[in-house]
Design a protein around this motif. Structure first.
Motif, PDB file in Angstrom:
ATOM      1  N   TYR A 271      18.090 -14.999  18.859  1.00  0.00           N
ATOM      2  CA  TYR A 271      18.633 -16.442  18.445  1.00  0.00           C
ATOM      3  C   TYR A 271      17.145 -17.621  18.572  1.00  0.00           C
ATOM      4  O   TYR A 271      17.202 -16.892  19.993  1.00  0.00           O
ATOM      5  CB  TYR A 271      19.873 -16.653  18.027  1.00  0.00           C
ATOM      6  CG  TYR A 271      20.735 -16.302  16.350  1.00  0.00           C
ATOM      7  CD1 TYR A 271      19.919 -16.892  15.504  1.00  0.00           C
ATOM      8  CD2 TYR A 271      21.691 -14.890  17.462  1.00  0.00           C
ATOM      9  CE1 TYR A 271      21.338 -15.998  14.639  1.00  0.00           C
ATOM     10  CE2 TYR A 271      21.705 -13.885  15.907  1.00  0.00           C
ATOM     11  CZ  TYR A 271      21.767 -14.156  15.372  1.00  0.00           C
ATOM     12  OH  TYR A 271      22.843 -13.986  14.178  1.00  0.00           O
ATOM     13  N   LEU A 272      16.521 -17.749  17.839  1.00  0.00           N
ATOM     14  CA  LEU A 272      16.126 -19.246  18.571  1.00  0.00           C
ATOM     15  C   LEU A 272      16.326 -20.370  18.126  1.00  0.00           C
ATOM     16  O   LEU A 272      16.909 -20.752  16.805  1.00  0.00           O
ATOM     17  CB  LEU A 272      14.132 -19.025  18.806  1.00  0.00           C
ATOM     18  CG  LEU A 272      13.765 -20.727  19.630  1.00  0.00           C
ATOM     19  CD1 LEU A 272      13.881 -20.630  20.752  1.00  0.00           C
ATOM     20  CD2 LEU A 272      12.366 -20.367  18.844  1.00  0.00           C
ATOM     21  N   PHE A 273      17.314 -21.095  19.072  1.00  0.00           N
ATOM     22  CA  PHE A 273      17.526 -22.859  17.958  1.00  0.00           C
ATOM     23  C   PHE A 273      16.528 -24.124  18.614  1.00  0.00           C
ATOM     24  O   PHE A 273      16.768 -23.606  20.344  1.00  0.00           O
ATOM     25  CB  PHE A 273      19.292 -22.724  18.607  1.00  0.00           C
ATOM     26  CG  PHE A 273      20.149 -21.539  18.326  1.00  0.00           C
ATOM     27  CD1 PHE A 273      20.829 -21.470  16.890  1.00  0.00           C
ATOM     28  CD2 PHE A 273      20.345 -20.969  19.050  1.00  0.00           C
ATOM     29  CE1 PHE A 273      21.138 -21.088  16.526  1.00  0.00           C
ATOM     30  CE2 PHE A 273      20.760 -19.453  18.663  1.00  0.00           C
ATOM     31  CZ  PHE A 273      21.745 -19.326  17.135  1.00  0.00           C
ATOM     32  N   ALA A 274      16.778 -25.219  17.972  1.00  0.00           N
ATOM     33  CA  ALA A 274      16.448 -26.255  18.257  1.00  0.00           C
ATOM     34  C   ALA A 274      17.416 -26.814  19.317  1.00  0.00           C
ATOM     35  O   ALA A 274      18.171 -26.720  19.266  1.00  0.00           O
ATOM     36  CB  ALA A 274      16.144 -27.238  17.149  1.00  0.00           C
ATOM     37  N   GLU A 330      16.715 -30.438  13.999  1.00  0.00           N
ATOM     38  CA  GLU A 330      18.068 -31.396  14.622  1.00  0.00           C
ATOM     39  C   GLU A 330      18.733 -29.842  15.732  1.00  0.00           C
ATOM     40  O   GLU A 330      18.367 -28.883  15.244  1.00  0.00           O
ATOM     41  CB  GLU A 330      19.353 -31.528  12.985  1.00  0.00           C
ATOM     42  CG  GLU A 330      18.775 -32.742  12.221  1.00  0.00           C
ATOM     43  CD  GLU A 330      18.170 -33.841  12.628  1.00  0.00           C
ATOM     44  OE1 GLU A 330      18.802 -34.022  14.232  1.00  0.00           O
ATOM     45  OE2 GLU A 330      17.263 -34.872  12.095  1.00  0.00           O
ATOM     46  N   PRO A 331      19.292 -30.266  16.361  1.00  0.00           N
ATOM     47  CA  PRO A 331      19.588 -29.894  17.596  1.00  0.00           C
ATOM     48  C   PRO A 331      20.508 -28.409  17.237  1.00  0.00           C
ATOM     49  O   PRO A 331      22.039 -29.391  16.008  1.00  0.00           O
ATOM     50  CB  PRO A 331      20.828 -30.483  18.259  1.00  0.00           C
ATOM     51  CG  PRO A 331      20.374 -31.837  17.931  1.00  0.00           C
ATOM     52  CD  PRO A 331      19.312 -31.645  16.970  1.00  0.00           C
ATOM     53  N   GLY A 332      20.978 -27.711  17.425  1.00  0.00           N
ATOM     54  CA  GLY A 332      21.110 -26.383  17.033  1.00  0.00           C
ATOM     55  C   GLY A 332      21.068 -25.434  15.300  1.00  0.00           C
ATOM     56  O   GLY A 332      21.347 -24.163  15.357  1.00  0.00           O
TER      57      GLY A 332
END
Length: 344
Positions: A271-274, A330-332
């Protein structure tokens, strides 16, 4: 005041009603009436279309789309199937609901505009809960117990684009596993992915598996559109699956174009999350092979455009199977999902 029942099962019986008789022979169309009392309709309900075909003895197959309302390949394929159902000759029962979360489908949104419910995160549901929770409860208590095979059709929706793939939940029992792989190979999507939802167990699929049902799911496009190639894969694949279950005998489905390639998501590393708010510039394409440490993209701060962008890198190696369509994050927020080949 009427006496209250001591029968605990009463509190579990669905509040959703229908004129459909699941045990009757022949072709039926109707609606699931979901109670919805609100300011402009005190005794109202939400009519959700359903079609059922029953002919003799055989397996029961449940096909659903519109679990999320902005995913269209499944609903379109199932609406076209319903129009063919009166002419089908089957042995068993076929239950088709093109848009399971009907309020979300009509609103072209992932979640319901009524209660913001994400149907695919509300199982096993609640008969006394919100509209979306009541839908989940009905599926869990009325439909899953009747079904031998369930196929829930998805896409990336507005926020994702997804390569065409079946999401597989492989049974541990060897005999069931063999039966399951027969259906997967019959559908013959370009890829079949063993998914890792990082512990999420409130999904439609998790609930179906708790019932011991053979469950298949699939992702066939994105951008909140109806992908032409994805729709063709769904339509042809469903015909082969119905034939493989023994439900249809003379439908003569088209042969597969290819063998499916098995891939798997390997935990959080895929997974790649912000990490923060920003505008994301991708440095990859859907379907691209990447290595751990490769540059995934750059995150820009719109409030400080003079500041250097933040580079994001992939934590694992594999193929990009799912990519975010919205540049704003957004974060997440999940930006990308990888999967790597496996051997069964």
């Amino acid at each position: 005041m009427p006496a209250q029942s001591n029968d605990h099962t009463l509190s579990r019986k669905t509040l959703i009603s229908t004129e459909i008789d699941y045990e009757s022979e022949g072709f039926q169309t109707g609606v699931l009436r979901i109670p919805y009392s609100h300011d402009r309709s005190a005794y109202g309900h939400i009519p959700t279309p359903i079609a059922v075909l029953k002919q003799g003895e055989g397996p029961t197959v449940l096909l659903t789309g519109g679990n999320h309302g902005d995913e269209y390949e499944g609903p379109v394929a199932l609406m076209k199937l319903i129009q063919r159902m009166p002419s089908l000759k089957i042995q068993g029962r076929l239950i088709v609901i093109p848009a399971l979360n009907f309020p979300a489908f009509l609103n072209s949104s992932r979640t319901s505009p009524i209660d913001r419910g994400n149907l695919n995160r509300l199982f096993p549901g609640d008969r006394n809960g919100s509209v979306t929770a009541m839908i989940a409860h009905y599926v869990d208590t009325e439909l899953f117990p009747r079904a031998d095979v369930v196929f829930d059709l998805h896409a990336g929706g507005a926020s994702f684009n997804h390569i065409p793939t079946v999401l597989a939940a492989l049974p541990s029992d060897p005999a069931r596993r063999s039966e399951y792989l027969k259906l997967v190979n019959a559908f013959a999507a370009p890829h079949t992915m063993v998914m890792d939802l990082l512990g999420e167990d409130r999904t439609y699929g998790a609930a179906a598996e708790r019932h011991g049902t053979l469950f298949l799911c699939g992702e066939f496009g994105g951008y909140g559109s109806c992908n032409v190639d994805g729709l063709s894969i769904v339509e042809d694949g469903l015909r082969r699956v119905l034939h493989a279950t023994g439900l249809t005998r003379d439908d003569n489905p088209p042969p597969p174009c290819h063998d499916t390639q098995f891939i798997a998501v390997d935990g959080a590393s895929h997974y790649l999350f912000a990490p923060r708010h920003g505008v994301f510039e991708p440095c990859f394409k859907l379907g691209q092979q990447v290595a751990a440490g490769d540059l995934a993209g750059r995150l820009f701060d719109p409030y400080a455009p003079w500041e250097p962008s933040r580079e994001l890198h992939f934590n694992g190696a594999g193929m990009v199977v799912c990519a975010r369509t919205f540049a704003g994050v957004e974060p997440g927020d999940c930006i990308a999902l990888l999967a790597a080949p496996i051997t069964l």
